[in-house]
Design an enzyme around this catalytic site. Structure first.
Site, mmCIF file in Angstrom:
data_model
loop_
_atom_site.group_PDB
_atom_site.id
_atom_site.type_symbol
_atom_site.label_atom_id
_atom_site.label_comp_id
_atom_site.label_asym_id
_atom_site.label_seq_id
_atom_site.Cartn_x
_atom_site.Cartn_y
_atom_site.Cartn_z
ATOM 1 N N SER A 8 -26.290 -3.841 -44.635
ATOM 2 C CA SER A 8 -25.406 -4.064 -44.422
ATOM 3 C C SER A 8 -24.683 -4.344 -43.960
ATOM 4 O O SER A 8 -23.965 -3.690 -42.772
ATOM 5 C CB SER A 8 -25.017 -2.923 -45.703
ATOM 6 O OG SER A 8 -23.348 -3.703 -45.693
ATOM 7 N N HIS A 31 -27.264 -8.297 -46.337
ATOM 8 C CA HIS A 31 -26.841 -7.788 -47.693
ATOM 9 C C HIS A 31 -25.765 -7.514 -47.091
ATOM 10 O O HIS A 31 -24.543 -7.522 -46.181
ATOM 11 C CB HIS A 31 -26.607 -6.145 -47.540
ATOM 12 C CG HIS A 31 -25.117 -6.155 -48.476
ATOM 13 N ND1 HIS A 31 -26.189 -6.449 -50.212
ATOM 14 C CD2 HIS A 31 -25.264 -5.534 -48.549
ATOM 15 C CE1 HIS A 31 -25.672 -5.418 -50.946
ATOM 16 N NE2 HIS A 31 -24.582 -5.157 -50.364
ATOM 17 N N ASP A 33 -21.334 -7.780 -47.667
ATOM 18 C CA ASP A 33 -20.546 -7.661 -48.994
ATOM 19 C C ASP A 33 -18.717 -8.201 -48.625
ATOM 20 O O ASP A 33 -18.257 -8.611 -48.047
ATOM 21 C CB ASP A 33 -20.242 -5.720 -48.292
ATOM 22 C CG ASP A 33 -20.869 -4.927 -48.969
ATOM 23 O OD1 ASP A 33 -21.884 -5.027 -50.067
ATOM 24 O OD2 ASP A 33 -21.697 -4.485 -48.339
ATOM 25 N N MET A 35 -15.356 -9.124 -50.273
ATOM 26 C CA MET A 35 -14.408 -8.274 -51.170
ATOM 27 C C MET A 35 -13.248 -8.957 -51.003
ATOM 28 O O MET A 35 -12.696 -9.138 -50.068
ATOM 29 C CB MET A 35 -14.119 -6.939 -50.325
ATOM 30 C CG MET A 35 -15.623 -5.652 -50.002
ATOM 31 S SD MET A 35 -15.322 -4.190 -49.726
ATOM 32 C CE MET A 35 -16.962 -4.088 -49.409
ATOM 33 N N HIS A 64 -23.593 -9.964 -51.990
ATOM 34 C CA HIS A 64 -23.078 -9.077 -53.463
ATOM 35 C C HIS A 64 -21.181 -9.431 -52.682
ATOM 36 O O HIS A 64 -20.977 -9.070 -52.600
ATOM 37 C CB HIS A 64 -22.820 -7.725 -52.317
ATOM 38 C CG HIS A 64 -22.529 -6.146 -53.656
ATOM 39 N ND1 HIS A 64 -22.143 -5.120 -52.903
ATOM 40 C CD2 HIS A 64 -21.889 -6.156 -54.521
ATOM 41 C CE1 HIS A 64 -22.154 -4.362 -54.014
ATOM 42 N NE2 HIS A 64 -21.724 -6.046 -54.884
ATOM 43 N N MET A 66 -18.447 -8.666 -54.965
ATOM 44 C CA MET A 66 -17.214 -6.902 -55.436
ATOM 45 C C MET A 66 -15.706 -8.337 -55.170
ATOM 46 O O MET A 66 -14.540 -7.562 -54.945
ATOM 47 C CB MET A 66 -17.307 -5.992 -54.248
ATOM 48 C CG MET A 66 -18.826 -5.748 -54.769
ATOM 49 S SD MET A 66 -18.823 -4.180 -52.932
ATOM 50 C CE MET A 66 -19.483 -5.877 -51.852
ATOM 51 N N MET A 135 -25.390 -0.304 -57.752
ATOM 52 C CA MET A 135 -24.396 0.663 -57.442
ATOM 53 C C MET A 135 -24.125 2.389 -57.283
ATOM 54 O O MET A 135 -24.342 2.705 -58.387
ATOM 55 C CB MET A 135 -22.805 1.192 -57.437
ATOM 56 C CG MET A 135 -22.595 -1.032 -56.945
ATOM 57 S SD MET A 135 -22.751 -1.610 -55.365
ATOM 58 C CE MET A 135 -22.195 -0.348 -54.330
ATOM 59 N N GLY A 140 -16.673 -0.299 -52.434
ATOM 60 C CA GLY A 140 -15.185 -0.800 -51.809
ATOM 61 C C GLY A 140 -15.193 -0.172 -50.134
ATOM 62 O O GLY A 140 -14.862 -0.774 -49.766
ATOM 63 N N PHE A 141 -16.332 0.324 -49.962
ATOM 64 C CA PHE A 141 -16.502 1.305 -48.750
ATOM 65 C C PHE A 141 -17.937 1.531 -48.207
ATOM 66 O O PHE A 141 -18.594 2.356 -48.870
ATOM 67 C CB PHE A 141 -15.296 1.771 -48.526
ATOM 68 C CG PHE A 141 -14.010 1.451 -48.750
ATOM 69 C CD1 PHE A 141 -13.167 1.426 -48.142
ATOM 70 C CD2 PHE A 141 -13.315 1.900 -50.284
ATOM 71 C CE1 PHE A 141 -11.364 0.953 -48.290
ATOM 72 C CE2 PHE A 141 -12.270 1.332 -50.305
ATOM 73 C CZ PHE A 141 -11.484 1.088 -49.955
ATOM 74 N N GLY A 143 -20.473 3.715 -46.088
ATOM 75 C CA GLY A 143 -19.702 5.509 -45.285
ATOM 76 C C GLY A 143 -19.790 6.617 -46.518
ATOM 77 O O GLY A 143 -19.185 7.348 -45.777
ATOM 78 N N ASP A 173 -27.434 0.675 -53.463
ATOM 79 C CA ASP A 173 -26.522 -0.328 -52.845
ATOM 80 C C ASP A 173 -25.597 1.207 -52.500
ATOM 81 O O ASP A 173 -24.738 1.456 -54.023
ATOM 82 C CB ASP A 173 -26.157 -1.558 -52.641
ATOM 83 C CG ASP A 173 -24.457 -1.670 -51.897
ATOM 84 O OD1 ASP A 173 -25.106 -1.065 -50.667
ATOM 85 O OD2 ASP A 173 -24.211 -2.444 -52.175
ATOM 86 N N GLY A 174 -25.150 1.555 -51.461
ATOM 87 C CA GLY A 174 -24.328 2.693 -51.243
ATOM 88 C C GLY A 174 -25.183 4.478 -51.254
ATOM 89 O O GLY A 174 -26.090 5.234 -51.908
ATOM 90 N N GLY A 175 -24.916 4.292 -49.448
ATOM 91 C CA GLY A 175 -25.228 6.008 -49.417
ATOM 92 C C GLY A 175 -26.545 5.796 -49.546
ATOM 93 O O GLY A 175 -27.184 7.298 -49.027
ATOM 94 N N GLY A 195 -26.082 0.706 -44.544
ATOM 95 C CA GLY A 195 -25.006 0.012 -43.625
ATOM 96 C C GLY A 195 -24.862 1.128 -42.788
ATOM 97 O O GLY A 195 -25.312 0.765 -41.912
ATOM 98 N N SER A 196 -24.343 2.620 -42.946
ATOM 99 C CA SER A 196 -24.230 3.146 -42.126
ATOM 100 C C SER A 196 -25.160 3.674 -41.442
ATOM 101 O O SER A 196 -25.388 3.835 -40.288
ATOM 102 C CB SER A 196 -22.712 4.397 -42.301
ATOM 103 O OG SER A 196 -22.947 4.627 -43.673
HETATM 104 O O1 5RP Z 1 -21.763 -2.786 -51.530
HETATM 105 C C1 5RP Z 1 -20.937 -2.257 -50.365
HETATM 106 C C2 5RP Z 1 -20.129 -0.623 -50.676
HETATM 107 O O2 5RP Z 1 -19.330 -1.455 -51.923
HETATM 108 C C3 5RP Z 1 -21.891 -1.735 -49.229
HETATM 109 O O3 5RP Z 1 -22.767 -2.517 -49.176
HETATM 110 C C4 5RP Z 1 -22.445 -0.181 -49.357
HETATM 111 O O4 5RP Z 1 -21.690 0.879 -49.428
HETATM 112 C C5 5RP Z 1 -23.135 -0.243 -47.376
HETATM 113 O O5 5RP Z 1 -22.576 0.834 -46.812
HETATM 114 P P1 5RP Z 1 -23.158 2.298 -46.486
HETATM 115 O O6 5RP Z 1 -24.673 2.087 -47.162
HETATM 116 O O7 5RP Z 1 -22.940 3.041 -45.667
HETATM 117 O O8 5RP Z 1 -23.168 3.467 -47.751
HETATM 118 FE FE FE2 Z 2 -23.120 -4.244 -50.638
#
Ligand code: 5RP
Ligand code: FE2
Length: 228
Positions: A8, A31, A33, A35, A64, A66, A135, A140-141, A143, A173-175, A195-196
């Site tokens: 991401s 990916h 994002d 927003m 993606h 949002m 999700m 929204g964020f 990390g 997606d997420g963490g 992402g992170s």
């Molecule tokens: O859609 C997302 C947040 O809304 C991002 O794609 C997702 O959070 C990626 O970041 P990480 O892998 O750091 O969680």
């Molecule tokens: Fe995403």
């Protein structure tokens, strides 16, 4: 292809997006994002940047969205060069019509579910989609910490996909990281956004390879992964 890793760019340096795309060469998709500060409390990028990025990289773009009113905006992301466009179930007024429009324009159509949105009301829509995104954080964020409580939903969705005999992809997606990717793969996910966990490392391309190897070890024996 049983496993796909999609870094991401939310965690990349937005002033150097072309270089950051190059830094994850070998990834399956990039990916992106989008927003709008309405659907989620954050603002990132829109159609012009997706257009530039699609010209700057050979890696296909997984957008993606949002955003509110995806029925109006999503087709523009296909025209901007996205190979896959994900809209949120909570935001779409007419998800079937929108998925058909995305496909008709030549991209893969995908729908995302926030953590509190169940899959069951959407079971009959699955044949209209190329991918379902679950999700594993509140959108929204980047990390944020992975939500383990989403694992049963991933499992139930994989069962529905198998029961309907569909070839669609199941994205999380997420963490997602080295610590959590195996749990996601065990539950039935086959497309992993990170992402992170990718851009926060010294060698993002090597991290993509390592994450893929980890997930492949888990999915190798899974019945649903055969024939991908
Ligand atoms: O859609 C997302 C947040 O809304 C991002 O794609 C997702 O959070 C990626 O970041 P990480 O892998 O750091 O969680
Ligand atoms: Fe995403």
């Amino acid at each position: 292809m049983a496993v796909q890793i999609n870094p991401s760019i939310l965690s990349a340096d937005f002033a150097r997006l072309a270089d950051e795309a190059e830094a994850v060469k070998g990834a399956d998709w990039l990916h992106v994002d989008v927003m709008d500060n309405h659907f989620v409390p954050n603002l990132t990028l829109g159609v012009p940047i997706v257009e530039s990025l699609s010209r700057a990289t050979d890696t296909p773009l997984d957008c993606h969205l949002m955003i509110e009113d995806p029925d109006r905006w999503a087709p523009q992301y296909v025209e901007a060069g996205a190979g896959s466009v994900t809209f949120h179930a909570e935001a779409a007024a007419a998800p079937v019509r929108l998925a058909r429009e995305i496909r008709a324009k030549g991209a893969r159509a995908s729908m995302a579910l926030k953590p509190a949105t169940p899959i069951e009301p959407y079971e009959d829509l699955l044949p209209e989609l190329d991918m379902l995104l679950i999700m594993t954080v509140e959108p929204g964020f980047g990390g944020q910490a992975f939500l383990d409580i989403m694992l049963p939903k991933i499992r139930r969705t994989r069962e529905l996909i198998s029961r309907h005999g569909l070839q669609m992809w199941l994205q999380v997606d997420g963490g997602v990281s080295a610590e959590t990717i195996e749990r996601c793969a065990e539950a039935g996910a086959d497309v992993f956004v990170a992402g992170s966990a990718v851009y926060g490392t010294e060698d993002p391309a090597a991290t993509v390879r390592a994450l893929r190897a980890q997930a492949e070890r888990v999915t190798a024996g899974a019945a649903w992964a055969c024939g991908h």
